[in-house]
Design a protein around this motif. Structure first.
Motif, mmCIF file in Angstrom:
data_model
loop_
_atom_site.group_PDB
_atom_site.id
_atom_site.type_symbol
_atom_site.label_atom_id
_atom_site.label_comp_id
_atom_site.label_asym_id
_atom_site.label_seq_id
_atom_site.Cartn_x
_atom_site.Cartn_y
_atom_site.Cartn_z
ATOM 1 N N VAL A 181 34.205 32.165 50.332
ATOM 2 C CA VAL A 181 32.782 32.249 49.365
ATOM 3 C C VAL A 181 32.950 33.732 48.968
ATOM 4 N N ILE A 182 32.900 34.803 49.549
ATOM 5 C CA ILE A 182 32.664 35.934 49.369
ATOM 6 C C ILE A 182 33.770 36.515 48.051
ATOM 7 N N LEU A 183 34.967 35.857 48.283
ATOM 8 C CA LEU A 183 35.727 36.052 47.127
ATOM 9 C C LEU A 183 35.325 35.428 45.949
ATOM 10 N N VAL A 184 34.987 34.170 46.044
ATOM 11 C CA VAL A 184 34.214 33.706 44.794
ATOM 12 C C VAL A 184 32.990 34.206 44.117
ATOM 13 N N GLY A 185 32.248 34.817 45.051
ATOM 14 C CA GLY A 185 30.974 35.349 44.802
ATOM 15 C C GLY A 185 31.234 36.807 44.172
ATOM 16 N N ALA A 186 32.273 37.618 44.891
ATOM 17 C CA ALA A 186 32.657 38.929 44.083
ATOM 18 C C ALA A 186 33.054 38.535 42.568
ATOM 19 N N TRP A 187 34.383 37.601 42.545
ATOM 20 C CA TRP A 187 34.974 37.402 41.087
ATOM 21 C C TRP A 187 34.058 36.999 40.099
ATOM 22 N N GLN A 188 32.844 36.073 40.460
ATOM 23 C CA GLN A 188 32.068 35.628 39.462
ATOM 24 C C GLN A 188 30.959 36.705 38.862
ATOM 25 N N GLY A 189 30.608 37.595 39.953
ATOM 26 C CA GLY A 189 29.725 38.728 39.789
ATOM 27 C C GLY A 189 30.291 39.891 38.768
ATOM 28 N N ILE A 190 31.537 39.932 38.436
ATOM 29 C CA ILE A 190 32.189 41.029 37.839
ATOM 30 C C ILE A 190 31.959 41.004 36.251
ATOM 31 N N GLY A 191 31.462 40.075 35.594
ATOM 32 C CA GLY A 191 31.315 39.893 34.194
ATOM 33 C C GLY A 191 30.028 40.584 33.799
ATOM 34 N N ILE A 192 28.941 40.305 34.457
ATOM 35 C CA ILE A 192 27.588 41.110 33.825
ATOM 36 C C ILE A 192 27.693 42.370 34.191
ATOM 37 N N LYS A 193 28.182 42.806 35.191
ATOM 38 C CA LYS A 193 28.219 44.163 35.836
ATOM 39 C C LYS A 193 29.136 44.766 34.800
ATOM 40 N N MET A 194 30.190 44.362 34.465
ATOM 41 C CA MET A 194 31.193 44.961 33.485
ATOM 42 C C MET A 194 30.731 45.145 32.127
ATOM 43 N N LEU A 195 29.828 44.295 31.752
ATOM 44 C CA LEU A 195 29.045 44.597 30.357
ATOM 45 C C LEU A 195 28.003 45.435 30.531
ATOM 46 N N ILE A 196 27.489 45.681 31.633
ATOM 47 C CA ILE A 196 26.292 46.682 31.529
ATOM 48 C C ILE A 196 26.922 48.062 31.498
ATOM 49 N N PHE A 245 27.089 42.502 51.577
ATOM 50 C CA PHE A 245 27.734 43.880 51.988
ATOM 51 C C PHE A 245 29.295 43.634 51.369
ATOM 52 N N TRP A 246 29.749 42.741 51.369
ATOM 53 C CA TRP A 246 30.991 42.693 50.567
ATOM 54 C C TRP A 246 31.182 42.442 49.048
ATOM 55 N N THR A 247 30.274 41.405 48.688
ATOM 56 C CA THR A 247 30.456 41.086 47.241
ATOM 57 C C THR A 247 29.912 42.115 46.383
ATOM 58 N N VAL A 248 28.682 42.871 46.749
ATOM 59 C CA VAL A 248 28.226 43.795 46.019
ATOM 60 C C VAL A 248 29.199 44.896 45.644
ATOM 61 N N PRO A 249 29.617 45.655 46.660
ATOM 62 C CA PRO A 249 30.214 46.974 46.439
ATOM 63 C C PRO A 249 31.690 46.651 45.794
ATOM 64 N N ALA A 250 32.379 45.525 45.938
ATOM 65 C CA ALA A 250 33.512 44.874 45.686
ATOM 66 C C ALA A 250 33.392 44.781 44.192
ATOM 67 N N SER A 251 32.588 43.936 43.673
ATOM 68 C CA SER A 251 32.393 43.728 42.305
ATOM 69 C C SER A 251 31.971 44.773 41.437
ATOM 70 N N MET A 252 31.288 45.654 41.943
ATOM 71 C CA MET A 252 30.592 46.712 41.316
ATOM 72 C C MET A 252 31.936 47.683 40.879
ATOM 73 N N ALA A 253 32.769 47.913 42.005
ATOM 74 C CA ALA A 253 33.996 48.960 41.856
ATOM 75 C C ALA A 253 34.910 48.235 40.884
ATOM 76 N N ILE A 254 35.140 46.961 41.092
ATOM 77 C CA ILE A 254 36.100 46.471 39.928
ATOM 78 C C ILE A 254 35.519 46.364 38.575
ATOM 79 N N ALA A 255 34.226 46.207 38.425
ATOM 80 C CA ALA A 255 33.620 45.904 37.237
ATOM 81 C C ALA A 255 33.600 47.375 36.542
ATOM 82 N N MET A 256 33.475 48.286 37.215
ATOM 83 C CA MET A 256 33.393 49.979 36.545
ATOM 84 C C MET A 256 34.680 50.014 36.114
ATOM 85 N N VAL A 257 35.772 49.740 36.867
ATOM 86 C CA VAL A 257 37.373 50.238 36.509
ATOM 87 C C VAL A 257 37.458 49.403 35.155
#
Length: 316
Positions: free
Chosen positions: A185-200, A103-115
């Motif tokens: 752990v959520i912070l680490v997961g959200a941070w690590q998932g930004i890269g691939i989402k940003m590329l897409i 619930f926390w990692t997916v929306p957070a990383s997606m929003a940051i990656a889009m910006v």
């Protein structure tokens, strides 16, 4: 005098040649050959999927109804594994932790990656360098990243507590405190998932017509208005894809938990995949691990359907 009309007789240049094949029969024969060629081309992939995916999935479902510990033959016990799972408070805690983590990692990383993707899609200096820097965690070994974060979260000599002490904020035992372990752990997961989402998202932005932004600028729209009125709607198909792969990745998180917290403290960071690991390779309860895997698959299926409806993936 009336002339008699002779019926049309098909002519051939050479009487020794066979009569011409009707056009419809020829098209059917060509379609049949094309279909056979297509099946021959995909046969290796179909064989690979059947051998390494379909058969293991069916075996997992079958083993979930058995008592199997590797050393003895599987014994049929019906739904006992599933009943025990629903009565197990540890697996219930692991399920809740997985839902919270997702619930926390997916929306957070997606929003940051889009910006970030929108920012790096502009004509900026060192744009390639920034893209590489943001994508680097995605191709770095998760264990190596977790070791770096272990140092950052270290309560005595960690970077995070050192920064907080400079501004007068007391440090925390981030990974040893049940209240802070899961957020860390959520912070680490959200941070690590930004890269691939940003590329897409960057790839999807290449298909957005620049004339849309030019027309919006003529109408007086600012950057924020353009972002929400043009960019976000045009990225809907990419958003659906990113959402699905992010949910699947979040539900399958394992490496970070194994290195950072080992599921503790007090099972506050235990995830469903980690429970499957403990059941299978620590307790050697393969039947129980198979049942937990089936439930994990069903939850992923439900979350995928919900994500598809939320983003209207059918229209995309």
């Amino acid at each position: 005098m009336t002339a008699t009309r002779t019926p049309d007789v098909p002519r051939t240049l050479d009487p020794r040649q066979p009569p011409p094949v009707p056009r419809r029969a020829a098209s059917k024969r060509a379609a049949r050959k094309s279909g056979l060629f297509g099946w021959l081309m995909v046969a290796p992939a179909v064989f690979h999927i059947g051998l390494w995916t379909a058969i293991p999935v069916l075996a997992t479902i079958a083993l979930s109804f058995t008592d199997y510990d590797i050393f003895d033959a599987p014994a049929w016990i019906g739904l006992d594994n599933y009943v025990e799972i629903f009565q197990d408070p540890v697996f219930g805690q692991a399920t809740w932790n997985t839902i919270v983590y997702t619930f926390w990692t997916v929306p957070a990383s997606m929003a940051i990656a889009m910006v970030i993707a929108v920012a790096l899609n502009q004509n900026l200096r060192l744009r390639t360098w920034f893209r590489t820097a943001f994508f680097l965690p995605q191709v770095t070994a998760t264990v190596a990243i977790a070791m770096v974060w272990l140092w950052i979260f270290n309560p005595q000599q960690g970077l995070l507590n050192g920064i907080l002490s400079v501004v007068g904020i007391p440090g925390q035992a981030w990974l040893a405190d049940p209240e802070w372990a899961l957020p860390s752990v959520i912070l680490v997961g959200a941070w690590q998932g930004i890269g691939i989402k940003m590329l897409i998202y960057i790839a999807a932005l290449q298909n957005v017509d620049p004339s849309l932004y030019e027309a919006a600028a003529v109408d007086g729209a600012g950057p924020i208005r353009k972002f929400f009125a043009i960019t976000v709607p045009m990225l809907k198909p990419a958003t659906f894809f990113v959402l699905i792969i992010s949910i699947i990745g979040a539900f399958q998180v394992f490496d970070q938990i194994y290195v950072l917290t080992d599921g503790g403290p007090a099972n506050s960071t235990t995830m469903m995949t980690y429970e499957v690991y403990r059941s299978a390779f620590q307790n050697f309860e393969m039947g129980m691990a198979s049942a937990q895997s089936v439930l994990l698959f069903l939850m992923l299926l439900v979350m995928t359907v919900i994500g598809r409806r939320a983003t209207k993936g059918d229209e995309g």
